[in-house]
Design a protein around this motif. Structure first.
Motif, PDB file in Angstrom:
ATOM      1  N   LEU A  14      55.613 -31.797 -13.753  1.00  0.00           N
ATOM      2  CA  LEU A  14      54.610 -31.820 -12.690  1.00  0.00           C
ATOM      3  C   LEU A  14      54.301 -30.419 -12.175  1.00  0.00           C
ATOM      4  O   LEU A  14      53.154 -30.112 -11.839  1.00  0.00           O
ATOM      5  N   VAL A  15      55.318 -29.562 -12.102  1.00  0.00           N
ATOM      6  CA  VAL A  15      55.100 -28.184 -11.642  1.00  0.00           C
ATOM      7  C   VAL A  15      54.146 -27.452 -12.586  1.00  0.00           C
ATOM      8  O   VAL A  15      53.180 -26.808 -12.157  1.00  0.00           O
ATOM      9  N   VAL A  20      48.528 -25.534 -14.138  1.00  0.00           N
ATOM     10  CA  VAL A  20      47.401 -25.499 -15.073  1.00  0.00           C
ATOM     11  C   VAL A  20      46.154 -26.097 -14.421  1.00  0.00           C
ATOM     12  O   VAL A  20      45.049 -25.569 -14.559  1.00  0.00           O
ATOM     13  N   ALA A  21      46.330 -27.194 -13.686  1.00  0.00           N
ATOM     14  CA  ALA A  21      45.193 -27.842 -13.029  1.00  0.00           C
ATOM     15  C   ALA A  21      44.557 -26.911 -12.004  1.00  0.00           C
ATOM     16  O   ALA A  21      43.328 -26.861 -11.866  1.00  0.00           O
ATOM     17  N   ARG A  22      45.375 -26.160 -11.269  1.00  0.00           N
ATOM     18  CA  ARG A  22      44.855 -25.267 -10.231  1.00  0.00           C
ATOM     19  C   ARG A  22      44.197 -24.019 -10.820  1.00  0.00           C
ATOM     20  O   ARG A  22      43.180 -23.544 -10.312  1.00  0.00           O
ATOM     21  N   SER A  23      44.777 -23.488 -11.884  1.00  0.00           N
ATOM     22  CA  SER A  23      44.278 -22.225 -12.437  1.00  0.00           C
ATOM     23  C   SER A  23      43.190 -22.424 -13.487  1.00  0.00           C
ATOM     24  O   SER A  23      42.384 -21.527 -13.726  1.00  0.00           O
ATOM     25  N   GLY A  24      43.177 -23.585 -14.138  1.00  0.00           N
ATOM     26  CA  GLY A  24      42.143 -23.869 -15.122  1.00  0.00           C
ATOM     27  C   GLY A  24      42.460 -23.440 -16.538  1.00  0.00           C
ATOM     28  O   GLY A  24      41.631 -23.612 -17.433  1.00  0.00           O
ATOM     29  N   SER A  25      43.659 -22.902 -16.770  1.00  0.00           N
ATOM     30  CA  SER A  25      44.039 -22.533 -18.138  1.00  0.00           C
ATOM     31  C   SER A  25      45.551 -22.401 -18.233  1.00  0.00           C
ATOM     32  O   SER A  25      46.233 -22.138 -17.230  1.00  0.00           O
ATOM     33  N   VAL A  44      53.262 -29.475 -20.382  1.00  0.00           N
ATOM     34  CA  VAL A  44      52.071 -30.249 -20.015  1.00  0.00           C
ATOM     35  C   VAL A  44      51.769 -31.297 -21.083  1.00  0.00           C
ATOM     36  O   VAL A  44      51.411 -32.436 -20.773  1.00  0.00           O
ATOM     37  N   ARG A  45      51.926 -30.906 -22.346  1.00  0.00           N
ATOM     38  CA  ARG A  45      51.702 -31.862 -23.432  1.00  0.00           C
ATOM     39  C   ARG A  45      52.713 -33.004 -23.359  1.00  0.00           C
ATOM     40  O   ARG A  45      52.371 -34.175 -23.580  1.00  0.00           O
ATOM     41  N   ALA A  46      53.955 -32.676 -23.002  1.00  0.00           N
ATOM     42  CA  ALA A  46      54.988 -33.706 -22.884  1.00  0.00           C
ATOM     43  C   ALA A  46      54.653 -34.686 -21.758  1.00  0.00           C
ATOM     44  O   ALA A  46      54.869 -35.900 -21.896  1.00  0.00           O
ATOM     45  N   LEU A  47      54.107 -34.173 -20.654  1.00  0.00           N
ATOM     46  CA  LEU A  47      53.722 -35.055 -19.549  1.00  0.00           C
ATOM     47  C   LEU A  47      52.627 -36.016 -19.994  1.00  0.00           C
ATOM     48  O   LEU A  47      52.687 -37.222 -19.717  1.00  0.00           O
ATOM     49  N   GLY A  48      51.614 -35.492 -20.692  1.00  0.00           N
ATOM     50  CA  GLY A  48      50.544 -36.354 -21.176  1.00  0.00           C
ATOM     51  C   GLY A  48      51.048 -37.417 -22.131  1.00  0.00           C
ATOM     52  O   GLY A  48      50.609 -38.573 -22.087  1.00  0.00           O
ATOM     53  N   GLU A  49      51.998 -37.039 -22.994  1.00  0.00           N
ATOM     54  CA  GLU A  49      52.550 -38.002 -23.948  1.00  0.00           C
ATOM     55  C   GLU A  49      53.345 -39.088 -23.235  1.00  0.00           C
ATOM     56  O   GLU A  49      53.264 -40.272 -23.595  1.00  0.00           O
ATOM     57  N   ARG A  50      54.096 -38.701 -22.206  1.00  0.00           N
ATOM     58  CA  ARG A  50      54.891 -39.686 -21.480  1.00  0.00           C
ATOM     59  C   ARG A  50      54.011 -40.623 -20.655  1.00  0.00           C
ATOM     60  O   ARG A  50      54.327 -41.794 -20.480  1.00  0.00           O
ATOM     61  N   LEU A  51      52.908 -40.098 -20.137  1.00  0.00           N
ATOM     62  CA  LEU A  51      51.981 -40.935 -19.372  1.00  0.00           C
ATOM     63  C   LEU A  51      51.000 -41.679 -20.272  1.00  0.00           C
ATOM     64  O   LEU A  51      50.260 -42.546 -19.797  1.00  0.00           O
ATOM     65  N   ARG A  52      50.988 -41.290 -21.556  1.00  0.00           N
ATOM     66  CA  ARG A  52      50.064 -41.872 -22.541  1.00  0.00           C
ATOM     67  C   ARG A  52      48.618 -41.743 -22.060  1.00  0.00           C
ATOM     68  O   ARG A  52      47.844 -42.707 -22.068  1.00  0.00           O
ATOM     69  N   ALA A  53      48.281 -40.525 -21.633  1.00  0.00           N
ATOM     70  CA  ALA A  53      46.928 -40.269 -21.131  1.00  0.00           C
ATOM     71  C   ALA A  53      46.557 -38.819 -21.407  1.00  0.00           C
ATOM     72  O   ALA A  53      47.410 -37.927 -21.370  1.00  0.00           O
TER      73      ALA A  53
END
Length: 242
Positions: A14-15, A20-25, A44-53
């Motif tokens: 999440l950190v 990345v969300a705040r800075s844009g890259s 970040v990729r791991a978070l997306g994979e765990r959320l499946r989104a």
């Protein structure tokens, strides 16, 4: 498909995602965090994979949040605030969290009406922190469906079959306003006197504008469309000039 387990998420995901969300890259977030871009990208990729989104999509050289990403960011912000509070409490500081009420307001709604609708929220105990966001109705409904807003005030219900529930709070008549001299002249044969008269119209996406067209046609009235305004206060200022 196996369900996503909360235990599969961790605070680092999440950190890095928030950065990345705040800075844009990824590169900007890595500089901010003092880490290698590959480390941030992997988390970040791991978070997306765990959320499946899919949390981001590319735009030029940067990254932009998807709808799922915006929803995830709101929860990530809340978790971050809880983490800061936990550290403060363990350090002997007093927790002082207020409940946040996030309200969406349609651009076409009169702001005085919105103020009266929200006035009871200011008397809630313990006090709530009121956050108002103004936008077009279609965008507000989308954010409400994603739980980015707690409620919205709009001038028309959502389309049937949507993912949000609507409730009619009230109705009010439509009033034509004009400078004193013009009002005296138009009052004599109203509404026929509006035929050819200069008319300041609300924006096309407003429910009032959509209802006004059929009413004018039903009465055989073709006014002169002098201008259109999204902001009602600005329209009032121009109307006072006659």
């Amino acid at each position: 498909m196996r369900p996503v387990l909360v235990d599969q998420l961790n605070f680092h995901h999440l950190v890095y995602f928030r950065a990345v969300a705040r800075s844009g890259s990824v590169q900007a977030a890595a500089r901010e965090l003092g880490l290698a871009p590959s480390t941030v990208s992997t988390q970040v990729r791991a978070l997306g994979e765990r959320l499946r989104a899919a949390l981001f999509h590319k735009r030029g050289r940067g990254l932009v949040l998807t709808d799922a990403g915006r929803a995830a960011l709101r929860y990530a912000d809340e978790i971050h605030e809880l983490g800061e509070e936990l550290v403060g409490v363990l350090a002997g500081q007093r927790a002082d969290r207020s409940v946040e009420l996030v309200v969406g307001v349609a651009e076409a709604l009169p702001k005085l009406v919105v103020r009266e609708l929200l006035r009871p929220a200011l008397r809630i105990q313990p006090p709530v922190r009121l956050v108002c966001r103004e936008d077009k109705s279609v965008r507000l409904f989308a954010e409400l469906a994603l739980h980015e807003l707690d409620l919205v005030f709009v001038d028309a219900p959502p389309a049937a079959g949507g993912r949000v529930h609507s409730h009619l709070l009230g109705e009010c008549p439509v009033v034509f306003l004009a400078a004193a001299a013009l009002a005296r002249r138009l009052r004599r044969r109203f509404p026929r006197s509006l035929d050819g008269a200069p008319l300041l119209l609300p924006s096309p996406e407003s429910n009032l504008r959509r209802a006004l067209g059929p009413w004018l046609r039903a009465h055989g009235i073709a006014p002169h469309d002098a201008a259109e305004f999204q902001d009602q206060a600005l329209a009032m200022a121009f109307a006072q000039d006659g």
